[in-house]
Design an enzyme around this catalytic site. Sequence first.
Site, PDB file in Angstrom:
ATOM      1  N   ILE A  21       0.852  -1.142   0.062  1.00 42.07           N
ATOM      2  CA  ILE A  21       0.170   0.019   0.056  1.00 42.07           C
ATOM      3  C   ILE A  21       0.925   1.377  -0.162  1.00 42.07           C
ATOM      4  CG2 ILE A  21      -0.301  -0.016   2.517  1.00 42.07           C
ATOM      5  CD1 ILE A  21      -2.936   0.989   2.302  1.00 42.07           C
ATOM      6  N   SER A  22       0.862   2.175  -1.011  1.00 38.62           N
ATOM      7  CA  SER A  22       1.701   3.327  -1.066  1.00 38.62           C
ATOM      8  C   SER A  22       1.896   4.084  -0.065  1.00 38.62           C
ATOM      9  CB  SER A  22       1.194   4.053  -2.415  1.00 38.62           C
ATOM     10  OG  SER A  22       1.582   3.319  -3.467  1.00 38.62           O
ATOM     11  N   GLN A  23       2.806   4.691   0.173  1.00 37.75           N
ATOM     12  CA  GLN A  23       3.081   5.796   1.202  1.00 37.75           C
ATOM     13  C   GLN A  23       1.881   6.955   0.967  1.00 37.75           C
ATOM     14  OE1 GLN A  23       6.933   7.616   0.716  1.00 37.75           O
ATOM     15  NE2 GLN A  23       6.615   9.299   2.139  1.00 37.75           N
TER      16      GLN A  23
END
Length: 213
Positions: free
Chosen positions: A63-65
Amino acid sequence: MKDTHKHQGKRNQLLKLLESKGITDQAVLDAMRGVPRHLFMDSGFEEHAYQDKAFPIGAEQTISQPYTVAYQTSLLKVKPGARILEIGTGSGYQTAVLLGMGARVYTIERQRSLFKKTRLFFDRMGYRPRKFTFGDGYLGMPEEAPFDGIIVTAGAPRIPRPLMSQLAIGGRLVIPVGEDPQTMMLVVRKSEKEFERQALGEFRFVPLLEDKN
């Protein structure tokens, strides 16, 4: 898991951090304020959900920053009703942010295990993208083109031509390109044959998977 006042408080703190890092698009910030990021992550990471970090979600994906999500989404300049194609659904967090901005979202996931897991999650949480498919993101979704925006959430060795061709005139493609780290590229379609490209700094993404068969 639930979305408690404690979670909401942590989200507000995270958004203040994103603002301090230069995120000024209020529509993006408001959408992220409404999305409980901890629900998109394994329960073991719940306490860390509102840190500005990427976390594993299985199938060697992340899950992206939050900063990256906010930055990419800001580059799209999403307006309510905009047709947005997302390449790399992952946990569905980016999808939820786009839906929270009133976009009509079409999204593709290449990892079958993640596709199945996220489809069940969407159903349970009431998230309703216009179309959610399992397939090769390099090919886009030509049957639904043109799109006002295309966002790619994995690093690509090149800008796929099918994605450029599926942009509407004036449409914007946001894609990380190259080896680790990748360069964030913004491609704007100015006319039928003219595209404007802009390089916007270095980021780190998992690789965009291509169907070689």
